[in-house]
Write an enzyme that holds these catalytic residues in place. Sequence first.
Site, PDB file in Angstrom:
ATOM      1  N   ASN A 272       0.847  -1.192   0.000  1.00  0.00           N
ATOM      2  CA  ASN A 272       0.000   0.000   0.000  1.00  0.00           C
ATOM      3  C   ASN A 272       0.881   1.241   0.000  1.00  0.00           C
ATOM      4  OD1 ASN A 272      -2.357   1.630   0.258  1.00  0.00           O
ATOM      5  ND2 ASN A 272      -2.001   1.815   2.459  1.00  0.00           N
TER       6      ASN A 272
ATOM      7  N   HIS B  70       0.919   5.151   1.326  1.00  0.00           N
ATOM      8  CA  HIS B  70       0.234   5.988   2.316  1.00  0.00           C
ATOM      9  C   HIS B  70       0.914   7.357   2.370  1.00  0.00           C
ATOM     10  CE1 HIS B  70      -2.236   6.822   5.788  1.00  0.00           C
ATOM     11  NE2 HIS B  70      -1.173   7.312   6.392  1.00  0.00           N
TER      12      HIS B  70
ATOM     13  N   SER C 203       4.912   6.764   2.260  1.00  0.00           N
ATOM     14  CA  SER C 203       5.493   5.460   2.618  1.00  0.00           C
ATOM     15  C   SER C 203       4.820   4.358   1.814  1.00  0.00           C
ATOM     16  CB  SER C 203       5.239   5.142   4.100  1.00  0.00           C
ATOM     17  OG  SER C 203       5.584   6.222   4.934  1.00  0.00           O
TER      18      SER C 203
ATOM     19  N   ASP D 102      -2.537   0.545   8.082  1.00  0.00           N
ATOM     20  CA  ASP D 102      -1.293   1.296   7.827  1.00  0.00           C
ATOM     21  C   ASP D 102      -0.151   0.937   8.787  1.00  0.00           C
ATOM     22  OD1 ASP D 102      -2.677   2.613   5.801  1.00  0.00           O
ATOM     23  OD2 ASP D 102      -3.359   4.181   7.135  1.00  0.00           O
TER      24      ASP D 102
END
Length: 188
Positions: A106, A108, A135, A144
Amino acid sequence: MEKYHGKKKIAVFISGRGSNLKSLIKYSKKKNSLIKIILVISNNSEAKGLNYAKKSNIKFKIFKSNFEVRSIKLLKKMSVDMICLAGFMKILSKKFIKNFSKPILNIHPSLLPKYKGLNTHARAIKNKDKFAGASIHLVTDKLDSGKVIFQKKVKIYKKDNVLSLEKKVLKIEHEIYPKAIFKFLSNF
Ligand code: GRF
């Protein structure tokens, strides 16, 4: 480092604008990239980013209900090696992550572990942080919170507001998502 043969088959999950999807498609088309994007899935039929999949002839699907069950079936059928979340606004369940059993990345818009969740830029400005950033991390069932693979900072100036900061961070997002994928897959 092990030598890498063949490209990994990637699915990108999006919910909206898709500018990170655009940058990943651009990267995937490079001769020396380690990925081929074979599928884009969205939980939102209005997601503008779907147009990037269309333009590049990448198979795309919209699953507004039963998202996880329908996605996992297709991901397995297409032997997807890794999922990249790119502005995907739905939290994946522990069951989905376990069942997929391959890496999920992912991106972020903060310097994790700072500012998990939403409104990252507003929080960084409110706290008078000197730096913001983005990130790329592994997805776990905690929001996260998975291992950070790659991070880049940008400076926050006094004149910055949420919009200017978002613009600056988005620019580095497009630069570092491909880099993070390269780093991650090179060590995989
Ligand atoms: C990006 O800021 C990303 O970090 C966050 O959502 C935004 C998505 O933008 N998770 P886009 O859809 O890739 O343009």
